[in-house]
Design an enzyme around this catalytic site. Structure first.
Site, PDB file in Angstrom:
ATOM      1  N   GLU A 106      33.562-148.572 -67.191  1.00 25.81           N
ATOM      2  CA  GLU A 106      33.255-148.568 -65.760  1.00 25.81           C
ATOM      3  C   GLU A 106      31.818-148.119 -65.484  1.00 25.81           C
ATOM      4  O   GLU A 106      31.219-148.528 -64.490  1.00 25.81           O
ATOM      5  CB  GLU A 106      34.248-147.687 -65.006  1.00 25.81           C
TER       6      GLU A 106
ATOM      7  N   HIS B   8      41.281-157.370 -66.935  1.00 24.94           N
ATOM      8  CA  HIS B   8      42.691-157.030 -66.704  1.00 24.94           C
ATOM      9  C   HIS B   8      43.604-157.874 -67.585  1.00 24.94           C
ATOM     10  O   HIS B   8      44.599-157.377 -68.120  1.00 24.94           O
ATOM     11  CB  HIS B   8      43.060-157.249 -65.233  1.00 24.94           C
TER      12      HIS B   8
ATOM     13  N   ARG C  41      54.100-140.566 -43.200  1.00 21.06           N
ATOM     14  CA  ARG C  41      53.080-141.539 -42.777  1.00 21.06           C
ATOM     15  C   ARG C  41      51.660-141.077 -43.079  1.00 21.06           C
ATOM     16  O   ARG C  41      50.694-141.567 -42.484  1.00 21.06           O
ATOM     17  CB  ARG C  41      53.224-141.893 -41.294  1.00 21.06           C
TER      18      ARG C  41
ATOM     19  N   ASN D 222      34.324-155.203 -59.043  1.00 10.41           N
ATOM     20  CA  ASN D 222      35.264-155.843 -59.959  1.00 10.41           C
ATOM     21  C   ASN D 222      34.580-156.740 -60.979  1.00 10.41           C
ATOM     22  O   ASN D 222      35.225-157.598 -61.586  1.00 10.41           O
ATOM     23  CB  ASN D 222      36.286-156.664 -59.161  1.00 10.41           C
TER      24      ASN D 222
END
Length: 359
Positions: A182, A246, A118, A239
């Site tokens: 980027e 994409h 976890r 984005n």
């Protein structure tokens, strides 16, 4: 990136993360981070072959899982194999996973760390320009599914990110251009960054120039993540160009950064055609993007298939209403916004943008 180490603190709501940047970042931080617990290293075959001395120096007696290189291995099957290896290595909740590699290694490594018991500590050691300025920072983890990038994942902040220029000298030209995509994105979000790139378009192919922008790129992203860790609002600005980018990346086999550059080109032109983006600013931003695209190695998508390529935008995570495609676009200097279009109108605007740009 010079020899002096810089530290950026990312104080996200879920966790504080330290980002250490500089030519001596690994030397300063890894001995401290690897001591005192059972560790696990995830890397890929390319990085492992290129940096044997690094692994020998810092991870001599550590379990190292070497993933085949490539986006096609960012899958549930790879994730399961990594988790099985972590189990066999006897990791505990006090253990740390070190993700040493590019975007694929960082994404799947961060997800594995979030799932094992976890959640165990993750240290990102990004080795590509793209991962150093973007994917290694901010806690996004994921695998691909059904041909859709990053559709299954979690927000899970790394304990630390180590950004060291020692890895950049081995990058091929296409990987440098991938990271450039980027970096150029930040020109759409920050006025000072826009001015810097606008004044230096002829230097966009220089690794030395791009390396000098790494720390500021990280600071800009860290600030956004602090204010909107789970991407409910402002983080969507990161984005810019990514919806169409994409689609191009997946349809034409381009690198992520190359796809983002073409995505920024088309989406900025769409914003201009819609009257959303201020004309003079938008045209200057397009010139920056065109200069980046022109850097070798140069390749151009076959835009005759853009209507088919655009289908992939239907699964984009920024879409908030069924049937609408949402784009994050530049609006003016220091300003961005979102635009939502029906799929049919999105395709029409892409075609108009391609024509206006002479593509």
């Amino acid at each position: 990136m010079n020899g002096q180490t810089q530290v950026v603190e990312l104080n996200a709501p879920s966790m504080k993360a330290r980002i250490t940047i500089g030519a001596n970042a690994t030397k300063e931080r890894l001995p401290l981070l690897t001591a005192g617990q059972v560790n696990f290293v995830l890397t890929d075959c390319n990085v492992y072959a290129l940096h044997q001395d690094f692994f020998e120096e810092y991870f001599k007696n550590t379990e190292i899982y070497v993933l085949p290189a490539g986006e096609e291995y960012k899958t549930f099957q790879s994730l399961e194999n990594i988790l099985l290896a972590m189990t066999k290595a006897g990791l505990l909740r006090t253990s740390k996973l070190f993700a040493v590699g590019g975007g694929v290694v960082g994404d799947i490594g961060g997800l594995a760390a979030s799932l094992y018991m976890r959640g165990i500590a993750c240290v990102q050691v990004p080795t590509t320009l793209l991962a150093q300025v973007d994917s290694g920072v901010g806690g996004k983890t994921a695998v691909d599914l059904g041909g859709v990038k990053n559709i299954v994942g979690a927000f899970y902040q790394p304990q630390e990110v180590i950004v060291d220029s020692r890895f950049l000298s081995t990058l091929p030209a296409r990987e440098i251009k991938c990271g450039m995509g980027e970096i150029v994105k930040y020109a759409a979000l920050d006025g000072a960054f826009f001015d810097e790139l606008s004044a230096n378009t002829e230097r966009l192919g220089s690794l030395e120039f791009l390396s000098g922008l790494i720390a500021e790129s990280i600071r800009l992203k860290a600030g956004v993540v602090e204010r909107d860790e789970k991407e409910t609002g402002e983080r969507k600005c990161l984005n810019v160009g990514h919806t169409t980018g994409h689609a191009i990346e997946l349809s034409h086999g381009f690198s992520h950064g190359e796809g983002v550059l073409y995505g920024m080109l088309l989406e900025t032109q769409i914003a201009l055609l819609l009257g959303v983006c201020e004309k003079e600013y938008g045209e200057k931003l397009i010139k920056i993007v065109q200069s980046a695209i022109a850097v070798a190695p140069y390749q151009k998508p076959d835009f005759s298939s853009i209507a088919v390529d655009a289908e992939k935008a239907k699964a984009d995570k920024k879409n908030t209403q069924s049937g609408l495609i949402t784009l994050a676009v530049a609006k003016a200097k220091n300003e961005w916004t979102t635009v939502s279009l029906s799929f049919e109108r999105y395709v029409r605007m892409l075609l108009e943008g391609i024509k206006a740009l002479g593509l």
